[in-house]
Design a protein around this motif. Structure first.
Motif, mmCIF file in Angstrom:
data_model
loop_
_atom_site.group_PDB
_atom_site.id
_atom_site.type_symbol
_atom_site.label_atom_id
_atom_site.label_comp_id
_atom_site.label_asym_id
_atom_site.label_seq_id
_atom_site.Cartn_x
_atom_site.Cartn_y
_atom_site.Cartn_z
ATOM 1 N N LYS A 120 -41.105 2.323 31.238
ATOM 2 C CA LYS A 120 -42.101 1.389 31.913
ATOM 3 C C LYS A 120 -41.850 0.209 31.370
ATOM 4 C CE LYS A 120 -45.751 3.820 30.503
ATOM 5 N NZ LYS A 120 -44.891 4.855 29.933
ATOM 6 N N THR A 121 -41.909 -0.026 29.943
ATOM 7 C CA THR A 121 -41.862 -1.223 29.414
ATOM 8 C C THR A 121 -40.464 -2.078 29.720
ATOM 9 O OG1 THR A 121 -43.197 -0.483 27.550
ATOM 10 C CG2 THR A 121 -41.838 -2.436 26.894
ATOM 11 N N HIS A 122 -39.350 -1.199 29.736
ATOM 12 C CA HIS A 122 -37.921 -1.479 29.864
ATOM 13 C C HIS A 122 -38.048 -2.335 31.194
ATOM 14 C CE1 HIS A 122 -33.491 -0.865 29.606
ATOM 15 N NE2 HIS A 122 -33.659 -1.937 30.604
ATOM 16 N N ILE A 182 -48.830 -7.078 31.711
ATOM 17 C CA ILE A 182 -49.803 -6.397 30.733
ATOM 18 C C ILE A 182 -49.352 -4.872 30.592
ATOM 19 C CG2 ILE A 182 -52.266 -5.843 29.963
ATOM 20 C CD1 ILE A 182 -51.853 -8.853 29.888
ATOM 21 N N ASP A 183 -48.828 -4.453 29.385
ATOM 22 C CA ASP A 183 -48.170 -3.297 29.142
ATOM 23 C C ASP A 183 -49.361 -2.230 28.669
ATOM 24 O OD1 ASP A 183 -46.345 -1.624 29.164
ATOM 25 O OD2 ASP A 183 -45.222 -2.563 27.604
ATOM 26 N N ASP A 184 -49.328 -1.164 28.973
ATOM 27 C CA ASP A 184 -50.464 -0.117 28.680
ATOM 28 C C ASP A 184 -51.713 -0.622 28.709
ATOM 29 O OD1 ASP A 184 -48.441 1.949 27.849
ATOM 30 O OD2 ASP A 184 -47.975 0.988 25.896
ATOM 31 N N ILE A 185 -52.076 -0.897 29.860
ATOM 32 C CA ILE A 185 -53.368 -1.521 30.291
ATOM 33 C C ILE A 185 -54.430 -0.328 30.130
ATOM 34 C CG2 ILE A 185 -53.218 -0.404 32.818
ATOM 35 C CD1 ILE A 185 -54.599 -4.040 31.989
HETATM 36 MG MG MG Z 1 -44.232 1.328 26.687
#
Ligand code: MG
Ligand code: ADP
Length: 461
Positions: free
Chosen positions: A164-166, A224-227
């Protein structure tokens, strides 16, 4: 083996047993300063890290050193060394750096990473597409061509280590590449919350307040990551809601990730859930064997390191749960082979990965672990599941736990009743049937169960 090679090996070991966040936080700027007669001096960037390594990771470091050097380790000390750089692990693996705080932002040279929070290593070119992520990838590409115009917001969800982050950072990097002036802001939800708190604390300081507004409201793309970590944080959600609306009205692209679909984030305000669902929601899941192989080959090419096909096959078939672990296993094989100056073989790889492979993201679980995973997923206490309580918000997780005990462990209904607080076997049957029926028509529930199973089976998260 020089000091640096030894430390690379140690970091490779440690990385496998720690979460990415912990690894990055505590080991990013460490190195070996001195090795002499079994005594090791480890360089650390500050007193805080020193204390933390001494108290918390000393044993792990000792064990890893022992494994890597096969010499007796008699003493390890930690020394603050300002010159420590991230170089020690940079060559081993891309590491996302934490975004700098606003205060520092003003004082240091602006670089892409500091300004945007993006790690330039996360790009589309090294993101492998498979059936597990093709929808998310297709949407991501479309967004790059037309930010803010088609899929807004873009919401990606899925378990840990699945890219996801990638992927979301790749979107940011691509938009920036196409338009140098684009204002991109990437932040984890923790960073958003921290920035919000310092903004509140320094209300009188116009600079800070302007910075918060500028970062989160005046950008072209907000990621926004890991909301899910915003759940339960009422005022931060309010701040996010305001930023969100302001961006959305101005056709600015909003990109979010989470470990579960919007509806399943308990403690997230309904107005946010409905906004998230109004955009494009895509999931990423665990890669199949072909995709795992393709990922391994790409990583080898990136490192310019040749690993024989059969070794890659072995890793791909044995490390199945997520891509972070897959990469970790490959890094370990490469680091060990480099240290011993040999080419990895199937035999050596089996030995190097023996602990992972014999206990691969473990395949068995217990009722207790199911209850803990379910409770943690629904943000309740395990004791609630055992209690007599009939509240709806507890009853549903309890039924899920019963269902999983039947599905995953094949337990008898009376045993399931016993193990969930002494309930009747008919309650267990009812729970199983109810969840099963719901699963047939509810895709979100399917995803939820996958996420819970990941909690149960993946040991290192
Ligand atoms: Mg991540
Ligand atoms: P998540 O945010 O879902 O927990 P990450 O994006 O941090 O996962 O991915 C974990 C690691 O796996 C990263 O190093 C990332 O580069 C790598 N990775 C994930 N998905 C892919 C992919 N499809 N192709 C190549 N590398 C990937």
């Amino acid at each position: 083996m020089d000091n640096n090679q030894i430390w690379q090996g140690v970091l490779g070991e440690l990385e496998l047993s720690l979460s990415k966040a912990n690894f990055t936080t505590w080991f990013k700027e460490t190195s070996v300063l001195l090795i002499s007669n079994g005594e090791y001096v480890i360089g650390v960037p500050n007193g805080f890290t020193k204390e933390w390594l001494q108290n918390k990771y000393h044993k792990d470091i000792a064990r890893a050193l022992q494994n890597i050097t096969s010499n007796r380790v008699t003493k390890i000390t930690y020394e603050i060394n300002k010159k420590n750089t991230a170089q020690a692990i940079d060559s081993l693996k891309p590491v996302a750096r934490p975004v700098e705080s606003f205060e520092r932002k003003q004082n240091v040279m602006p670089s892409q990473e500091i300004q945007t929070g993006l790690n330039p290593k996360y790009i589309f070119e090294n993101f492998i597409i498979g059936p597990n992520n093709e929808l998310a990838k297709a949407a991501a590409t479309a967004i790059c061509k037309n930010p803010g115009k088609i899929y807004n917001p873009f919401f990606i969800y899925g378990g840990v280590g699945l890219g996801k982050t990638h992927l979301v950072q790749a979107i940011g990097n691509k938009i920036l590449q196409d338009n140098k002036d684009a204002q991109i802001v990437y932040a984890t939800s923790e960073k958003f919350i921290n920035d919000f708190i310092s903004f509140i604390r320094s209300k009188n300081n116009n600079n800070d307040s302007a910075n918060f507004q500028k970062a989160y409201r005046d950008c072209d793309v907000l990621i926004i990551d890991d909301i899910q970590f915003l759940a339960g944080k009422v005022s931060s959600q309010e701040a996010f809601f305001n930023a969100y609306n302001s961006l959305f009205q101005n056709n600015k692209q909003i990109i979010l990730t989470s470990d579960r679909p919007p509806k399943a984030i308990s403690g997230l305000e309904a107005r946010l859930v409905s906004r998230f669902e109004g955009g494009m929601v895509a999931d990423v899941s665990a890669p199949d064997i072909e995709t795992r192989k393709a990922i391994l080959s790409t990583k080898c090419k990136e490192k310019a390191y040749n690993v024989p096909e059969d070794v890659l096959d072995f890793i791909a078939s044995n490390v199945q749960s997520n891509i972070r672990e897959l990469e970790g296993a490959l890094n370990r094989v490469i680091a060990r082979s480099q240290l011993s100056n040999s080419i990895p073989t199937l035999e050596s790889c089996k030995t190097i990965l023996a602990d992972i492979v014999s206990a691969p993201s473990k395949q068995t679980t217990s009722s207790k672990e199911i209850i803990e995973a379910v409770a943690s997923f629904y943000d309740i206490d395990p004791s609630d599941i055992m209690a007599k309580n009939r509240r709806k918000d507890i009853a549903w997780p309890r039924q899920i736990a019963m269902f999983l005990m039947r599905r995953e462990l094949n337990k008898s209904y009376p045993t399931i009743g016993d193990e969930t607080g002494g309930r009747d076997h008919t309650t267990a049957i009812h729970a199983y049937e109810k969840v099963k029926k719901e699963l047939e028509k509810n895709d979100n529930l399917k995803q939820e169960l996958e996420a819970i199973k990941q909690k149960m089976y993946v040991s290192s998260c």
